[in-house]
Write a protein that holds these residues in place. Structure first.
Motif, mmCIF file in Angstrom:
data_model
loop_
_atom_site.group_PDB
_atom_site.id
_atom_site.type_symbol
_atom_site.label_atom_id
_atom_site.label_comp_id
_atom_site.label_asym_id
_atom_site.label_seq_id
_atom_site.Cartn_x
_atom_site.Cartn_y
_atom_site.Cartn_z
ATOM 1 N N HIS A 1 0.828 -1.201 0.000
ATOM 2 C CA HIS A 1 0.000 0.000 0.000
ATOM 3 C C HIS A 1 0.870 1.262 0.000
ATOM 4 N N ALA A 2 1.901 1.260 0.831
ATOM 5 C CA ALA A 2 2.790 2.426 0.907
ATOM 6 C C ALA A 2 3.479 2.660 -0.436
ATOM 7 N N GLY A 3 3.853 1.588 -1.116
ATOM 8 C CA GLY A 3 4.481 1.709 -2.433
ATOM 9 C C GLY A 3 3.551 2.349 -3.448
ATOM 10 N N GLU A 4 2.284 1.961 -3.387
ATOM 11 C CA GLU A 4 1.307 2.556 -4.312
ATOM 12 C C GLU A 4 1.087 4.035 -3.995
ATOM 13 N N TYR A 5 1.008 4.339 -2.715
ATOM 14 C CA TYR A 5 0.874 5.735 -2.293
ATOM 15 C C TYR A 5 2.069 6.549 -2.810
ATOM 16 N N ALA A 6 3.265 5.993 -2.621
ATOM 17 C CA ALA A 6 4.488 6.707 -3.006
ATOM 18 C C ALA A 6 4.544 6.934 -4.518
ATOM 19 N N LEU B 1 2.193 7.499 -6.471
ATOM 20 C CA LEU B 1 1.273 8.593 -6.821
ATOM 21 C C LEU B 1 1.731 9.943 -6.277
ATOM 22 N N ASN B 2 2.699 9.935 -5.375
ATOM 23 C CA ASN B 2 3.062 11.167 -4.685
ATOM 24 C C ASN B 2 4.552 11.463 -4.750
ATOM 25 N N SER B 3 5.162 11.198 -5.893
ATOM 26 C CA SER B 3 6.602 11.421 -5.993
ATOM 27 C C SER B 3 6.983 11.803 -7.413
ATOM 28 N N ARG B 4 8.186 12.395 -7.528
ATOM 29 C CA ARG B 4 8.657 12.823 -8.846
ATOM 30 C C ARG B 4 10.014 12.219 -9.205
ATOM 31 N N GLY B 5 10.434 11.273 -8.411
ATOM 32 C CA GLY B 5 11.734 10.656 -8.617
ATOM 33 C C GLY B 5 11.984 9.803 -7.388
ATOM 34 N N LEU B 6 13.195 9.236 -7.284
ATOM 35 C CA LEU B 6 13.404 8.257 -6.217
ATOM 36 C C LEU B 6 13.610 8.873 -4.836
ATOM 37 N N SER C 1 10.705 9.202 0.533
ATOM 38 C CA SER C 1 10.035 10.002 1.552
ATOM 39 C C SER C 1 8.531 9.683 1.591
ATOM 40 N N ALA C 2 7.931 9.574 0.414
ATOM 41 C CA ALA C 2 6.498 9.269 0.327
ATOM 42 C C ALA C 2 6.194 7.836 0.779
ATOM 43 N N LEU C 3 7.172 6.954 0.652
ATOM 44 C CA LEU C 3 6.986 5.582 1.130
ATOM 45 C C LEU C 3 6.788 5.591 2.657
ATOM 46 N N LEU C 4 7.579 6.392 3.336
ATOM 47 C CA LEU C 4 7.400 6.529 4.790
ATOM 48 C C LEU C 4 6.074 7.221 5.112
ATOM 49 N N ASP C 5 5.681 8.181 4.290
ATOM 50 C CA ASP C 5 4.358 8.797 4.463
ATOM 51 C C ASP C 5 3.268 7.733 4.322
ATOM 52 N N GLY C 6 3.424 6.882 3.327
ATOM 53 C CA GLY C 6 2.428 5.839 3.085
ATOM 54 C C GLY C 6 2.394 4.795 4.191
ATOM 55 N N LEU C 7 3.514 4.643 4.887
ATOM 56 C CA LEU C 7 3.557 3.691 6.013
ATOM 57 C C LEU C 7 2.967 4.273 7.293
ATOM 58 N N THR C 8 2.791 5.589 7.314
ATOM 59 C CA THR C 8 2.352 6.261 8.532
ATOM 60 C C THR C 8 0.922 5.860 8.894
ATOM 61 N N ILE C 9 0.823 5.040 9.906
ATOM 62 C CA ILE C 9 -0.490 4.605 10.360
ATOM 63 C C ILE C 9 -0.986 5.638 11.358
ATOM 64 N N ASP C 10 -2.274 5.913 11.257
ATOM 65 C CA ASP C 10 -2.740 7.168 11.797
ATOM 66 C C ASP C 10 -2.911 7.331 13.294
ATOM 67 N N SER D 1 3.828 18.733 5.889
ATOM 68 C CA SER D 1 4.083 17.306 5.691
ATOM 69 C C SER D 1 2.776 16.541 5.639
ATOM 70 N N ARG D 2 2.865 15.323 5.081
ATOM 71 C CA ARG D 2 1.675 14.496 4.952
ATOM 72 C C ARG D 2 1.851 13.126 5.599
ATOM 73 N N GLY D 3 2.903 12.970 6.341
ATOM 74 C CA GLY D 3 3.203 11.704 6.977
ATOM 75 C C GLY D 3 4.605 11.845 7.534
ATOM 76 N N LEU D 4 5.173 10.737 8.046
ATOM 77 C CA LEU D 4 6.436 10.875 8.764
ATOM 78 C C LEU D 4 7.652 11.029 7.849
ATOM 79 N N GLY D 5 7.548 10.573 6.600
ATOM 80 C CA GLY D 5 8.657 10.765 5.667
ATOM 81 C C GLY D 5 8.821 12.224 5.300
#
Lengths: 258, 258, 258
Positions: free
Chosen positions: A229-234, A236-241, A246-255, C238-242
């Motif tokens: 799930h975090a990979g899919e989120y990332a 959609l929310n990134s422009r490069g690696l 960074s977005a992968l960690l955002d996607g892992l952030t459980i609320d 920010s949108r998460g922890l990353g």
């Protein structure tokens, strides 16, 4: 074979929301920071104790131990040996990540095999790592598998049966098996293989989910779901690696955040 | 002196797109994560094997070896010695990054000098590091050079001639020389000096480009071009040094992605 | 007790703008990258020298030394011992971060106590760490304190008085005390506790501010102000922890940039 999705992972994730398992990771220096942040994101408390002088006592305090043999060096090998023995003797779950085991990396590979006698709860690797650990011919290049998850499924089931543990083959598809029952988790994004430490982080998250209950099969599958799930989120929310990591960690952030 | 731009770097970058060189880095623990992600971004496969017990065999498998003497400790020194000797004896290219060599850091500095007898393909440092390695008076403060690339150019040419290798002085301007021919790469952004590991990553990328062909001069210059470009991209896509570091990796992402 | 805000921190921050203190950090491998980038963001020059072979000479060159006992291993312990002794004998300020000291981590804890005889300028920890170091009962879980800053204030004042140094208890509220005078710094964001290395980075920034002047009380308080401010900035961006971790470094970026 069954698929395993978010609704199946819900009990484990809801346990994570309410508890904060203390997960001690003995991992390579490349991914330590990313692994710690991934554990914090899903709601666990990471530690990275590895000195022989304090590892045994601390393993008793930690809820789970995660061992990654990537970039292994002597002092960490000693710490791992002690941690795993203590975990085993005290019924604490521990996770084995046989990072890059292969013919050309004999030191870590023979060590990873020795560790099997302390019965990990979960073994997580890519296809080549699982095949190598199961004693099959495998094909890899550094940390990358040249085989697909499908090619490793038979080896994974055999290894799980022999070791009486859960084996996870991660890749484009993730397979999670205890030798009898097998789950398949799809999704994610190919860019995940191009962020260092994603596999290490997945193993570490299994350390956290393994504390939730003693059904390690569903615990491991839940970790795969969260990472996919975090990979899919990332994606959609990134422009490069860089922004992907960074977005992968955002996607892992459980609320627990709001 | 000639300038060197994207069109000159094209053959190397196009080779990188099609191949995935395996680059083993023996580098300090500060920059390991950033270096691995930088290599993945440009399309290489990074590894960080450093234990004496497995480094020789793995050096034969890797396409190139990158050595960085930053925050050197004994066990890595032993690994580096073995890696470099194996690389040399087997005709594998290796890159030397003499991070922070200076009067006040005798241990790494004398070691970096000893390594010269195994003939690196490319040496990359800032002005002070190159001047120090060439035996000239240099002026630095920790990891920072107090001299400009221009001041180090003469030393770089001498060192390149003596060592029969390519020497890169990076800074506001990058100079890439083999003692006879010299390229100058302009551009980048001053904020690059305020992200840790940017120099280490540049050296590592040279490990990847050095595999493309045996014209190390153009290989090194291509790496400089890629990094300068990423710095410019990052300057336009960041709001401080955290997002700058992340955008730098975005800027390095060569498009296997889409 | 007095509050301490941006206007009080101004002289220290303005000194940082004009100077670039060289701060050598002996810290755990989890946070090295983040700590180095945090120091660069506030305008300092980080180094991470830790080998016994070069640490004494380099400690004389550095303006300040920061010691963090997190994930301590033998070779770093030897480096720390030599660094701290050299700093003490030569009147250079050094900072002690007693990361995760507790009953269950005897090795680092007894070592942190031994270090007190070399008189750190500033000790910075969370509530449990400060209470433990002061010899009081403390309650922690891995790196996390289960006590609040308020509970640790008395211990902090005693420790500061005994050691004739500044003690900082960081948490939801930060207290900075020399035993007689105490400042309180409010603000920040709870997510700061969910990015690994935030505490290590705060200690490192105190290494930089401690160079500004020899009023370590205001130097330490200024570092707290800067970090609290960065946390608030990150929470809004920010949108998460990353992205929070990345925005935290953006928030720390003191404006030499434009």
């Amino acid at each position: 074979m069954k698929s395993f999705g978010f609704e199946d992972a819900a009990p484990v994730l809801s346990w994570l929301q309410k508890n904060t398992p203390l997960v001690n990771c003995l991992t390579n220096n490349v991914s330590k920071n990313f692994v710690a942040n991934a554990l914090l994101a899903v709601g666990a408390s990471p530690s990275m104790v590895e000195a022989s002088a304090e590892i045994s006592a601390f393993t008793l305090v930690a809820d789970a131990t995660v061992v990654n043999v990537g970039s292994l060096v002597d002092y960490r090998l000693r710490g791992i040996s002690m941690a795993v023995q203590t975990a085993h003797e005290n019924g604490k779950p521990w996770i084995l990540d046989p990072a890059a085991v292969s013919e050309s990396l004999f030191y870590r590979s023979s060590f990873a095999r020795e560790l099997l006698r302390y019965y990990p709860a979960i073994i997580r690797g890519n296809a080549a790592e699982i095949m190598f650990l199961a004693g099959e011919k495998s094909s890899s290049r550094g940390a990358d598998s040249l085989s697909s998850s499908d090619e490793a499924l038979r080896a994974a089931k055999l290894l799980a049966g022999d070791q009486n543990c859960v084996v996870v083959v991660s890749g484009k598809k993730d397979y999670v098996t205890n030798g009898k029952e097998t789950f398949c988790i799809m999704g994610g994004d190919p860019k995940m293989a191009r962020v260092t430490g994603t596999g290490c982080a997945l193993s570490a998250i299994m350390g956290a989910t393994a504390c939730a209950q003693y059904d390690f099969l569903r615990a491991a599958a839940a970790a795969c779901v969260v990472m996919k799930h975090a990979g899919e989120y990332a994606a959609l929310n990134s422009r490069g690696l860089g922004s992907f990591a960074s977005a992968l960690l955002d996607g892992l952030t459980i609320d627990k955040l709001s």
